[in-house]
Structures are given as structure tokens and as C-alpha cells.
Design a protein around this motif. Structure first.
Motif: not given
Ligand SMILES: Nc1ncnc2c1ncn2[C@@H]1O[C@H](COP(=O)(O)OP(=O)(O)OP(=O)(O)O)[C@@H](O)[C@H]1O
Ligand SMILES: [Mg+2]
Lengths: 597, 357
Positions: B48-50, B163-166
Motif C-alpha cells: 500500500k505504502t509503496t 494520506l498514509d495511515e494518518p
């Protein structure tokens, strides 16, 4: 709440487009990475290559392979110094790491009183050139030494102001002769004093990183104190111990000051290089010995790198800091030990101080400032001292800038991944390069009219550059550690806001790393002030340095002025450190408000 | 979701990303429409982050294209793409106040001071932090820091908000509150948003569409209702919500043989007779019939029951089939669970999903 326009304000969109169109920063970053690379290649790799090449040539400049090495080992006197070097380095490393470990343990893991005072005093010798320890040892154990001639005899004369001939032999006396000039013992002991603060610093860090949970587990399993020490404390500090051994070994085997001053009868690799180059103008044998000196340090370097790589996952983020509990017996024992160590350190520095302020050692011990008048002795008088200050200042300023910018590029840069990995390795390499080796390599590399950088030879810039490289690795690690503690995404956030990296570097990275940056500066300053080994081949007759003057004065038999100059550098170092504390306290208060909650 | 869609704001085509030999993303294709709120949902390490970082230009993909607002941005550096981003760590500049953090991008554009101040004020009000303008990040709570990070990301009115796991660094209470706020704020500004999360509840409540990922591939894209109701793969079925799995074989048109039981299914997805399959049904879809037993009704033994507030969770065994059933309190009250250990249970054909195994 408020209303916000669902479509972006038009002025913002236009401005944003304009900002994003700029592409220069990508090239600037690559340029700076390559510039760091060019610096390290020019000032580390190429000189080193030149040195190794020369070690395989004869006087006529023809390639002779390993002939110089064979000749070296077939000359018994020279081969002997190889053995001496290894023996002296191993012994002083063993003794120092043991003593410093106990000292560090006392400071970090017990409830011993007076920790701050003891730590400060134990770290004092860091401001002294290694020569100072050598000179002090002459006054302690040499022909006219305090211990050689009797401690009480000396004290009596010092306090009473008696002439030496007027004091009859005393009925009781502490008197012994360690045969300073003929046996390695003296060198080993002097090296221990020189090494102690450096090793102590590393071990203190290693021992302060402890996870209390492991100790609680050990207690819960009813492990004895001793068993806990063997199974938890030692393994936890093992990478620190390896590192300390490597640093100690490298410092001794490459140290030139102490064997030069006291080791006439005991030859070592470092003094051999000096004798070959300065004494006999035999640059080829000098380079051969240099490469030999490199071998153990490079091996140590490889072991240390390997060990450090395995350490990464050691301390988890959830570790609970260890709080020592009082243990009266242990605490008292440790206090006694630490006081003994500190007294010994003070004895050595104190001896050099006394020798520099008495009229004629050991005959007329009345107070006199005459040794601090450097105008009559070999060397360059006070000019050399001012040169040293200038050199140290320039090294601190430029060294800090080069190290920090380069560490930033390597740690936070984008693109050129392989290049950055190679640069990281190159940045760690200088720690394995003895100063003398570096100096000699610089002669070979820069003292050739064909080299476009030839103009640097014999100038202040080359002294500064060689010193920057000589102390590069430790500074680099300080910078890298500080940078690693910063959020990984600052650069990404800046990019998303179309803010170029150099702006974020200036507005965020530098202010946040200020303590580390100042630390690098002071480290460079103090070391530049006292260093001898790298610059001894590079200074020129009209650009003398104080630390080199000490060597020359000592050579000429002016031991007392040499002691005086050593003390002058020592107090300058301490003075600058105090000044630094004062200035940075103010600075930190102003710029670091945000650290407070 | 049936109205004709406008042209996509963001298009990702056949994206592939590897780290040395490890394939982090494989053939990712995705379209995001203007104003949509998209969630990337999947287990830890699924990429996901990638994927988010590839969209931002913080990682460079090995192959594939990214087109934003009609512009091919595949090879542009992050600084030339148009997005605002909030990281899990917030990455607030610790030496700048909340207001300065928000103004960071604006100041760089050499705007007049008054204009910057007005904009910062507007953003501070938007996230409800007007009183904290001059506090440093260390002096703010986690939730407040998160809002500053959000305001900073929105300062330049980006076309895309990433938004990355905000919310994952916050405790459960604050998190639920901020979740609602985030949804409202996004609706109001209308900025196209992609959020990474591994919390299915977050994804189900916030997203217009969810992208479910596993092992670097997209498993399903759909509205929360779609992915919950009609999971396309057993992975999606298992990952989102609770799911019972029964092993069986296709016995004929609309029939699956599960051990000793023949079960009727509505959608066989063209699987041929004799194919081994997995049947899946949600615990809340299994019912205890009050009327006379019809088809798909088994007699099950209650092995265990747990009280979970609004419902009881029963662990049942019907011969060799094991499954769980969620029984609403209202119905549980009529049954005496302590005594009745043999129950009739009905698995409605409409709610039985069939996957080839
Ligand atoms: N820089 C990198 N080098 C090597 N492998 C990487 C790198 N970044 C990510 N990976 C690997 O790629 C995979 C996907 O990582 P990613 O960070 O995208 O996962 P994620 O879905 O965000 O997981 P999480 O929920 O834990 O954040 C992981 O297996 C990770 O180990
Ligand atoms: Mg992630």
C-alpha cells in the motif's frame, strides 16, 4: 467553522505551477553528491592509491613488485619494529579497555557519588597532544624522573626548595626504574593514558544503552549478579567493546608522538616511517612501511564494520532505560577505583605542568615562566601557536561544513543510490588511515607538478584539508547519527510543497541538528590543535605549527619548553571548550525553544 | 454509483515496482475520479505504502504509467507533481510552530505576507486549531499534530491528497473522532483523496471506493458495500469482516455438495460440475429459522457461545462442518442458549459465495 473554496484560489494555482516547473534542485542535489564524491576521491582514495603504487617502486621509479616488502622483512631491525608495534598496541589496548570498562561501568551502572566530577577529570587528557604524555613520562620515569630518583626526595625538594645535592638519602623512599628508554613498558603505559578518554567515551555510550527489561528478567530468573553481568551486560556491550578495541588499537599503532619522545631504544612502525622519510629521505621504504601499518588497521576496520552492521536491531524502540540501584559495597569499591584512575591521570598531566613552570628540572624547582618564552628555542616561537589556532579554526569551520553537507547528501539525498552507498564506505575509511600514512600519501599525490592541485602543496589549505580527512570518520558518524534521528519524510513533505531541498536543509535540518554540528566543530578544533602525525610531513618552513614545534623542541633537547607548549595547547583546548559551552548554552536557549514541552 | 462517470483524475496503468528481486507491486491498474475518497486496504507489507509513494514520485516504478489530470507524471520528480501528503509520523518540522509549518510551502512562493497569513488563518480554522497557531509540535497532542499535518498538506490546494495511515498513531477514541472530521472535511473541500490503511473499519466508513490489496496485487476495487457484500476472492472475503468457509464440490446446476449436505447457491459463476470449491458465508447472514425447515437448513450443535454486547457469537458444528453465527440479542432472548444444544440453521442461497479452490 469556516467556508473554504472548493476550487483552489487562482493566484495559488498559478504560483504553484511556477514553483513546480523549477528543475534545478534535482541537478543541484546530484551535483552536490558528486562534489562530496570528488572530495573523498581526491583526498582519500587517490592519495592512498599513489602511496601503494610508490611502495612497489624503487628509487628510479621502476616497478619492483613486492621487493621493498621483502627487503623490509629481511632487515632485522625493521622487522623488529613490526613486532614491537603489534605487541605495544595489543598490550595497551588490553589494559586500557579493561580499565575504561570498569570506569564506564561505574559511571553508568552504579550509584557511585561524584560521577560528574570523575567523568570530567577522566576525560581531561583528550585535550592533550599525545606528546604531552610522552614528555610527562620522561619526567616521571626518565633518568631524572620522579620515580627513578625517589618520590619523597622530589617532594622534599619541591616544597623545601632544596638543591638536589643538599638532600641526603632518605630512610624510606618510593623509587624504581622501569627502564623507560630501553623497554616497551614505558610506551605502553603512556599510551594507556593517551587512550583512556577515547575508549572511555565509546564504552560509556555502549553501557548507557541498556534495556531494563532484560535485567528484570534476569532477576526474575534468580540469576546471580555475576551471572547477570556475564549473560546480559557483557553481550549488550559487546559491539561497543569491539569498537573500543579497534579504536584503541588503531590509535596506538598509528601514534607517533609517544614512541618518538620516549622510545629511542624501542622502534615501532610509526617512528620508522618518520625516520625513513625525514631522516633518510627514503620515500619508498617510507611508503612500504606505511602500507604495512595500514594492514592491521584495515583488518580491524573490516571487523568493526562487520560487527556494527549486526548491531542494528539490538535496541528496540520499546526498550526501557536501565536505572542502577544502590549497592553500598560495590559503589564504594568503584569510587575507590575511579579515584585511583583519576589521580594517576592528574599525576601525569600535573607532572608536565610542573616541569613546564620550574626553573631547571630536577635541580632548581623554583617557579619560573621562562619556558613559556618560545623566542629562544628551536621552532617558530609563538608564531607557530597562532598558526595552530588559525589552522584549528579553519579546520573546524570547513570540516564541519564539508562533513555535514556530505553526510546529509549521503543520508537524505535522492538518486544516485549506488554512488551514495560507495560514498558512505569512503567516509568510514579515513579512521583506518594513520596520520603519518595520510601525510606521506599527500606528499606523493600533491607534490607533483603534474597534479593540478600542486599549488596546494606546502600551504595552509593542505594542512587544513589533511586534518579534515584525518578526523573525518568520527565527525561523519556524529552527523549521520543526528540525521538518522530526524524524520525520514521531511524531504518528501518539502517536495510535496514544492520547496527545494536546500531550503529545508537550511530551515529545518541545520537548526534541528545544531547540537551535533557544534559538537563536530569543537571535535575538529581540539584535534586540529594537537595533531602531529598527519601534518608533520606537510608543514613548510614558513608555516610551522605548535604541535610540530613540540616534536622539534623535544628533538633538540628542549624538553621543558616542549612541555610548556604542550600545556599551552592543553589549556587552549580546555579554554575553547569552556567558551563553546558558554556560547552554545546561549545559542541553544535561543534556537532550541521547541525542544521544551 | 450508476451515473455516468467523468474522466478519471488519476490513472494508473500496469504499474510494477520491485526492490531488487522482491516484487512489491505487480500490474497495478486503477482509475480515480475527481473528488473521490479512495482507500488502499490490505495486510501489512502488501504494498500500500509503496503504491502511494509511487503516485507521489517518492519511489520510482519499474514499469507502468501514472497520469494525473491528463498529464503523464510517470517520470516526474515529487517536487513537480501536484499532491499534498500526510505521513503516519506526520513529519512536522519540530523547530517551527504550527502556523509556520502550515505556511512552509506558501512562504516559498514569495507571496505577500498578508496573503500567507490569511491563508494560514483560514487553514487553522478549517482544522479547528486557531488557538494553537504559535505552539511547537512537541507542545501539541497527537490529534492536534495530525491536524496541523493535514492543514500543511492542504495549504497549496493540491489536486490530490495522499494520506498514509494518518490515524494509526492515535488512540482509539481520538481516532474515531478524527475519522468523522476527516470525512466531513474531504467532502467539503472536494479534494481527490487516497488514504492508506490496514484498518478495515476505517476504510469501510471513509471510502467512496476501496482498493483491496494483497501481495502487491489489487484483489478488488469497489464501494464499501460491494467489497463487503460481494467479495471477489476468498482473500477479500476473509480480510474484510468475519467469514465462514466451507469446503465442497459442485454437484450440479446451482448445487454444491458440502460433506453430507447438499446446499443450494444462487451464483455459481459458471463453475463446472465436479470442481472443488470454497463456500463462504458471513456469520450474520446465517439465520435460525422459526418456520418449518426449508432447503439449506442443517441441524447444528452449539459448541460455545460468546456474549458480544449487541449479539451473541455461536460456534456451531453440523457433523463435520464448523462455522460461527452471529445472533442478534433480540432473537437470542427467545432462545435459551444454555439448554438448547441442537439448533436448525439456515444458510440462505443468496448469501453463499462460491470460489474455486
Ligand atoms: N526500500 C525498500 N527496500 C526493500 N523492500 C522494501 C522497501 N520498501 C518496501 N519494501 C518491501 O515492500 C513490501 C511492501 O511494503 P509497503 O511499505 O508498501 O507495505 P504496506 O502495505 O504499506 O505495509 P504496512 O501496512 O506495514 O505499512 C514489503 O514487503 C516491504 O518489505
Ligand atoms: Mg505502510
Amino acid at each position: 467553522m469556516t467556508t473554504i473554496s472548493t476550487t483552489p484560489p487562482s493566484w495559488l494555482a498559478a504560483k504553484r505551477k511556477a514553483a513546480r516547473a523549477l528543475n534545478t534542485e534535482v541537478w543541484l542535489m546530484r551535483g552536490l553528491i558528486l562534489l562530496s564524491g570528488a572530495f573523498l576521491v581526491t583526498f582519500v582514495l587517490l592519495p592512498l592509491y599513489e602511496l601503494i603504487r610508490r611502495s612497489m617502486e624503487n628509487r628510479q621509479g621502476e616497478f619492483v613488485g613486492l621487493e621493498n616488502y621483502l627487503q623490509y622483512f629481511s632487515t632485522p631491525a625493521l622487522a623488529q619494529s613490526f613486532a614491537n608495534s603489534l605487541y605495544i598496541s595489543a598490550m595497551s589496548t588490553l589494559i586500557t579497555v579493561t580499565l575504561a570498562f570498569v570506569f564506564a561501568y561505574a559511571l553508568t551502572r552504579t550509584c557511585m557519588p561524584f560521577k560528574n566530577v570523575l567523568r570530567t577529570l577522566a576525560l581531561l587528557p583528550i585535550f592533550a597532544p599525545s606528546l604531552l604524555h610522552g614528555i610527562a613520562f620522561i619526567y616521571l620515569f626518565g633518568n631524572q624522573g620522579i620515580f627513578t630518583n625517589g618520590v619523597f626526595n622530589f617532594l622534599l625538594r619541591l616544597i623545601g626548595g632544596y638543591d638536589i645535592r643538599a638532600v641526603p638519602p632518605l630512610p624510606f623512599e618510593i623509587q624504581f626504574n622501569i627502564n623507560l628508554y630501553k623497554e616497551p613498558t614505558g610506551i605502553i603505559l603512556a599510551e594507556v593514558f593517551y587512550l583512556f578518554p577515547h575508549v572511555l567515551l565509546i564504552l560509556m555510550v555502549a553501557l548507557s544503552l541498556a534495556d531494563a527489561r532484560l535485567y528484570e528478567a534476569a532477576t526474575a530468573l534468580r540469576a546471580s549478579r555475576w551471572r547477570t553481568f556475564l549473560t546480559v551486560t557483557l553481550p549488550g556491550a559487546r559491539y561497543g567493546i569491539i569498537s573500543a578495541c579497534f579504536v584503541a588499537f588503531t590509535l596506538v599503532i598509528t601514534d607517533f608522538g609517544i614512541p618518538k619522545v620516549i622510545g629511542d631504544g624501542v622502534s615501532v612502525l610509526a617512528t620508522d616511517i618518520y625516520k625513513q622519510v625525514i631522516g633518510q629521505q627514503n620515500f619508498f621504504m617510507g611508503s612500504t612501511v606505511s602500507v604495512l601499518l595500514l594492514t592491521p588497521t584495515i583488518i580491524g576496520f573490516a571487523i568493526d564494520r562487520f560487527a556494527q552492521r549486526r548491531q542494528v536491531a539490538m535496541l528496540s524502540a520499546r526498550a526501557v532505560p536501565y536505572q542502577p540501584k544502590p549497592n553500598p559495597t560495590l559503589d564504594r569499591l568503584m569510587l575507590a577505583f575511579c579515584i585511583l584512575v583519576v589521580l594517576a591521570i592528574l599525576l601525569v598531566i600535573g607532572t608536565a605542568l610542573i616541569a613546564s613552570v620550574v626553573n631547571v628540572w630536577p635541580y632548581r624547582l623554583e617557579l619560573s615562566g621562562r619556558h613559556y618564552d618560545f623566542s629562544k628555542v628551536a621552532g617558530g616561537g609563538l608564531d607557530a601557536y597562532w598558526n595552530s589556532l588559525r589552522m584549528a579554526g579553519l579546520t573546524a569551520v570547513f570540516g564541519t561544513i564539508i562533513v555535514f553537507v556530505s553526510a546529509y547528501m549521503i543520508e537524505k539525498g535522492r538518486g544516485l543510490g549506488k554512488t551514495r552507498a560507495a560514498l558512505y564506505f569512503l567516509s568510514t575509511l579515513p579512521v583506518a588511515l594513520p596520520g603519518l600514512v595520510l601525510g606521506l600519501a599527500y606528499i606523493f599525490f600533491f607534490n607533483r607538478p603534474a597534479n593540478p592541485l600542486y599549488f596546494l602543496y606546502g600551504t595552509m589549505p593542505i594542512l587544513v584539508l589533511s586534518t579534515i580527512v584525518h578526523f573525518y570518520t568520527v565527525s561523519f558518524f556524529t552527523a549521520t547519527t543526528a540525521l538518522k534521528q530526524m524524520d525520514r519524510e521531511f524531504e518528501a513533505v518539502s517536495a510535496s510543497l514544492a520547496v527545494p531541498f536546500y531550503r529545508t536543509f537550511w530551515r529545518v535540518t541545520v537548526p534541528v541538528s545544531l547540537p551535533a554540528i557544534l559538537e563536530i566543530g569543537i571535535y575538529y578544533f581540539v584535534n586540529a590543535l594537537t595533531t602531529v602525525s598527519a601534518v608533520i610531513f606537510l608543514y613548510s618552513a614558513n608555516l610551522k605549527l605548535a604541535s610540530i614545534m613540540i616534536v622539534n623542541m623535544d628533538d633538540a633537547g628542549d624538553t621543558a619548553p616542549a612541555a610548556a607548549m604542550s600545556m599551552l595547547l592543553f589549556f587552549t583546548g580546555i579554554g575553547v571548550r569552556l567558551l563553546y559551552e558558554l556560547v552554545t548554552r546561549g545559542l541553544k536557549q535561543r534556537t532550541q525553544v521547541w525542544r521544551q514541552r | 454509483m450508476d451515473e455516468p462517470r467523468p474522466t478519471p483524475y488519476l490513472q494508473i496503468r500496469h504499474l510494477r515496482k520491485t526492490f531488487r528481486t522482491f516484487v512489491a507491486l505487480e500490474d497495478i491498474s486503477l482509475e480515480v475520479y475527481p473528488g473521490e475518497f479512495i482507500c488502499f486496504l490490505g495486510p501489512s507489507g502488501c504494498g500500500k505504502t509503496t503504491l502511494l509513494r509511487c503516485i507521489a514520485g517518492l519511489e520510482e516504478q519499474d514499469a507502468g504509467e501514472i497520469i494525473q489530470d491528463g498529464r503523464d507524471i510517470s517520470r516526474l520528480p515529487a517536487s513537480q507533481r501536484d499532491f499534498g501528503i500526510v505521513f503516519q509520523s506526520y513529519a512536522l518540522f519540530p523547530n517551527l510552530t504550527a502556523a509556520k509549518n502550515i505556511a512552509y510551502g506558501l512562504e516559498n512562493m514569495k507571496l505577500p505576507r498578508a496573503q500567507i497569513q490569511a491563508r494560514v488563518q483560514e487553514l487553522l480554522e478549517l482544522v479547528g486549531l486557531s488557538d494553537f497557531a504559535h505552539k511547537y509540535p512537541a507542545q501539541l497532542s497527537g490529534g492536534q499534530q495530525q491536524r496541523v499535518a493535514l492543514a500543511r498538506a492542504l495549504a497549496l490546494s493540491p489536486g490530490l491528497l495522499l494520506l498514509d495511515e494518518p490515524l494509526s498513531a492515535l488512540d482509539a477514541r481520538v481516532r474515531a473522532g478524527l475519522r468523522t472530521e476527516l470525512a466531513l472535511l474531504q467532502r467539503r473541500i472536494g479534494v481527490t483523496t487516497i488514504m492508506v490503511t490496514h484498518d478495515q473499519e476505517e476504510a469501510l466508513t471513509l471510502a467512496d471506493r476501496i482498493v483491496v490489496m494483497d501481495h502487491g496485487t489489487i484483489q478488488q476495487i469497489g464501494t464499501p458495500h460491494e467489497v463487503y457484500r460481494y467479495p471477489r476472492t476468498p482473500f477479500v472475503a476473509n480480510f474484510i469482516g468475519e467469514m465462514n468457509f466451507l469446503v465442497g464440490v459442485v454437484a450440479g446446476q446451482g448445487w454444491v455438495q458440502c460433506g453430507a449436505h447438499q446446499l443450494r447457491v444462487s451464483r455459481l459463476n459458471g463453475l463446472a460440475q465436479g470442481t472443488s470449491v470454497k463456500l463462504a458465508i458471513r456469520p450474520e447472514d446465517i439465520v435460525i429459522p422459526t418456520a418449518a425447515p426449508a432447503e439449506n437448513t442443517l441441524s447444528a450443535r452449539v459448541q460455545h457461545h460468546e456474549f458480544l454486547g449487541a449479539f451473541y457469537r455461536l460456534r456451531l458444528a453440523a457433523e463435520e462442518l464448523n462455522f460461527i453465527l452471529d445472533l442478534p440479542m433480540a432473537q437470542a432472548r427467545d432462545l435459551d442458549l444454555t439448554r438448547q444444544d441442537l439448533l436448525p440453521v439456515h444458510l440462505p442461497a443468496d448469501f453463499l459465495h462460491v470460489y474455486p479452490s
